[in-house]
Design an enzyme around this catalytic site. Structure first.
Site, short mmCIF file in Angstrom:
data_model
loop_
_atom_site.label_atom_id
_atom_site.label_comp_id
_atom_site.label_asym_id
_atom_site.label_seq_id
_atom_site.Cartn_x
_atom_site.Cartn_y
_atom_site.Cartn_z
N GLU A 76 9.43 -12.82 2.77
CA GLU A 76 9.39 -12.74 1.31
C GLU A 76 9.68 -14.06 0.61
O GLU A 76 9.13 -14.33 -0.46
CB GLU A 76 10.38 -11.67 0.82
CG GLU A 76 10.04 -10.25 1.24
CD GLU A 76 8.77 -9.72 0.61
OE1 GLU A 76 8.38 -10.22 -0.48
OE2 GLU A 76 8.13 -8.82 1.20
N SER A 344 -13.52 32.19 0.30
CA SER A 344 -13.75 33.24 -0.69
C SER A 344 -12.73 33.28 -1.83
O SER A 344 -12.86 34.10 -2.73
CB SER A 344 -13.78 34.60 0.00
OG SER A 344 -14.94 34.71 0.81
#
Length: 618
Positions: A76, A344
């Site tokens: 970082e 369904s």
């Protein structure tokens, strides 16, 4: 040339004076608050806390493995201990890369990231960047490097609702931060860049790729040797088998749904989190616990079978939600994020349109093997379950009871394929191609999205957004958000009532002639409307009454076929169990003045004073 050099010298001096002035100003202004009030707390519908991301688990650098500290700095901000908030070399390098390559690089230091995490949002605006820069200066002027690094490690997000290295170490590896080895530490350092992408619980291959970048950075900046990096990379992650248990009573799938909703509402940002977020939710712990017990009981000895289930009240509050069989094995929320055919369970929406266009409970079509000739010249030959047909006319009531596919497709084509599409559009389903199979549920969706339509029907046509969050306040008690129902009358009340009465048909054994009524073997103690849905790969059951809507799905993630009834019946059993738990008294709808109640022979459709009561619009 001399004049140009003088102007450049003056410009440099002015910039230096400006920078020095900013640093002096940063020192004069009081030190920034390091976010003692930063948290997210989730409360159930009785205002009891069930999840917290508070800073009670903060650590010091001495509590953390040096591998993680080295990894986080290497990947970082490798000049963290050298700069005063800004890495000028890194900025120049990033500008060069961004100009001369397609790769985009940032140059934010750990101090800048910490400033953004603590006080700002992630919006990409110049105003935010300037605020971030000045806050980074203030942090550097008032706090030493170790304090800033500690704050960053305790604040940064690791995914899955986890903030801070202590909770992350426990969640991912069931370890304390001091116990992390190089393999584990480098993985966690990599996760920070994009938790949704690099969490090994989500994508282990992506986590490994990101880990490799971290290890290479650690080698480049002298923290480890090549052989250490190779050994760590070649070591498999041994993840925590009980990750969700590290967050007591968190109801992880429900919690994730809340956090996603918090993000959609715009409150899952650091500027809000740093105010402290008290999030009141619709979670009903007793219902959630009962649902979890029911699901767990059904999944015993059914390896890899997944279940998703939801219970929603008539105001569209989600009371309980399960997104999978085991959160520790898979955090993928099948209730909210899957894309499966619904079979369904589509038919009630089709029959709503049919009732709207003049159908009644006794409207008849013939149930027989049928090949449909389509307008485009193609043919379509659907079949009923187990190839069972009446070979005679059947009523809409019986078609619903036994889930007759031929009746559904005939209805769909009779109305026009766009009629169902138009209704689905109203519930946010777009880009749907009208086709004959849509009547049989070839739509890909999930029970969360589908619940919107069913809850609207159950609420007599009144639409409200499905939600978990009811109120948000900050640490000062200020109300940031409060759910307000829209109560939009989206569907026709009378049609919804007629449809609801029709959807009690699957419980009636009288319909079991050429095929079985789908819920005849799963009776409940009070009146419910219900519809099942089955494909080769999915099984669903959705039922409701005026108070609750219960939705359940099961299937395999890899789309394996479910060949056993013990698998496909699970959603029915979940519905039956929860319906009996939720509703002891028989509560049902009242017909409006526009509806008449008529006793009929449900098989013939003829009037029968001793027959079943169905509702007809006058």
């Amino acid at each position: 040339m001399v004049r140009i050099i003088k102007w450049i010298r003056r410009l440099v001096i002015c910039i230096m004076i400006l920078v020095m002035s900013i640093y002096v100003l940063g020192y004069i202004i009081e030190e920034p608050d390091l976010g003692d009030h930063q948290y997210i707390k989730l409360y159930d519908n009785q205002n009891n806390l069930y999840y917290s991301s508070s800073q009670s688990d903060n650590v010091t650098l001495e509590d953390v493995s040096h591998y993680f500290i080295d990894a986080i700095i290497a990947i970082e901000d490798h000049r963290f201990y050298e700069h005063k908030g800004f890495d000028i070399i890194g900025i120049v390098r990033a500008i060069k890369v961004n100009i001369f390559s397609d790769d985009l690089q940032g140059a934010s230091t750990i101090t800048q990231q910490y400033a953004r995490l603590m006080y700002l949002t992630n919006e990409k605006t110049w105003n935010r960047k300037l605020n971030e820069a000045f806050l980074a200066i203030r942090l550097e002027m008032h706090y030493d490097k170790d304090t800033i690094l500690e704050g960053y490690m305790n604040t940064v997000y690791f995914g899955h609702g986890i903030y801070g290295i202590r909770k992350a170490a426990r969640y991912y590896f069931d370890k304390e931060p001091s116990e992390l080895d190089l393999n584990e530490a480098s993985m966690l350092a990599g996760v920070i860049n994009g938790p949704e992408y690099y969490s090994p619980f989500n994508d282990e291959e992506a986590a490994k790729e990101r880990q490799l970048l971290v290890l290479e950075a650690m080698v480049t900046y002298g923290y480890i040797e090549d052989v250490q990096a190779s050994n760590a990379y070649e070591t498999d992650f041994i993840l925590n088998d009980n990750a969700s248990k590290t967050i007591e009573n968190s109801y992880p799938y429900f919690k994730d749904t809340v956090l996603n909703e918090l993000e959609e509402l715009g409150y899952l940002t650091d500027s809000y989190i740093n105010q402290g977020l008290n999030v009141e939710t619709s979670l009903d712990v007793s219902i959630q616990d009962t649902l979890e017990d029911t699901v767990n009981e059904q999944l015993e000895d059914k390896n890899e079978l997944e279940v998703a289930s939801m219970i929603v009240d008539h105001d569209a509050h989600i009371l309980a939600l399960i997104g999978g069989a085991d959160y520790t094995s898979s955090q993928f929320n099948r209730a909210t994020s899957s894309s499966r055919q619904i079979g369904s369970t589509m038919k009630p929406l089709l029959y709503y349109v049919a009732l709207e266009n003049g159908f009644t409970p006794i409207t008849k079509f013939k149930s027989e093997e049928t090949t449909f000739q389509l307008e485009n010249g193609e043919t379509y030959s659907p079949s009923n379950f187990n190839d069972k047909y009446a070979h005679d006319d059947i009523t809409l009531a019986q078609a619903i009871a036994v889930s007759d596919n031929i009746y559904a497709v005939k209805t769909h084509l009779f109305l026009g394929e766009n009629a169902l599409v138009s209704l689905l559009n109203q519930f946010g389903y777009t880009d749907i191609s009208p086709n004959p199979s849509l009547a049989l549920g070839t739509l890909n969706t999930n029970i969360y999205d589908l619940s919107s339509a069913y809850v609207t029907i159950s609420n007599e046509g009144i639409y409200n957004d499905i939600h978990t969050i009811t109120k948000i306040t900050n640490d000062n008690g200020e109300i940031l958000y409060e759910y307000i129902p829209t109560n939009k009358q989206l569907l026709n009340q009378d049609i919804c009532l007629v449809l609801s009465q029709l959807l009690t048909s699957p419980f009636h054994e009288e319909f079991s002639t050429y095929a079985s009524a789908t819920m005849a073997n799963y009776q409940v103690n009070s009146t419910f409307a219900v519809k099942t849905g089955t494909t080769a790969y999915d099984s669903l059951c959705i039922g409701y009454n005026p108070n609750y809507t219960i939705l359940s799905w099961c299937g395999y993630d890899d789309n394996r076929e479910m060949t056993l009834q013990t698998q496909t019946r699970i959603p029915k059993i979940i519905f039956q169990t929860m319906a009996n738990y939720l509703q002891e008294d028989d509560i049902w709808y009242e017909p409006t003045d526009s509806i008449e109640q008529v006793p009929i022979n449900p098989l013939t459709g003829e009037y029968d004073e001793n027959g079943m009561i169905y509702w007809f619009k006058k």
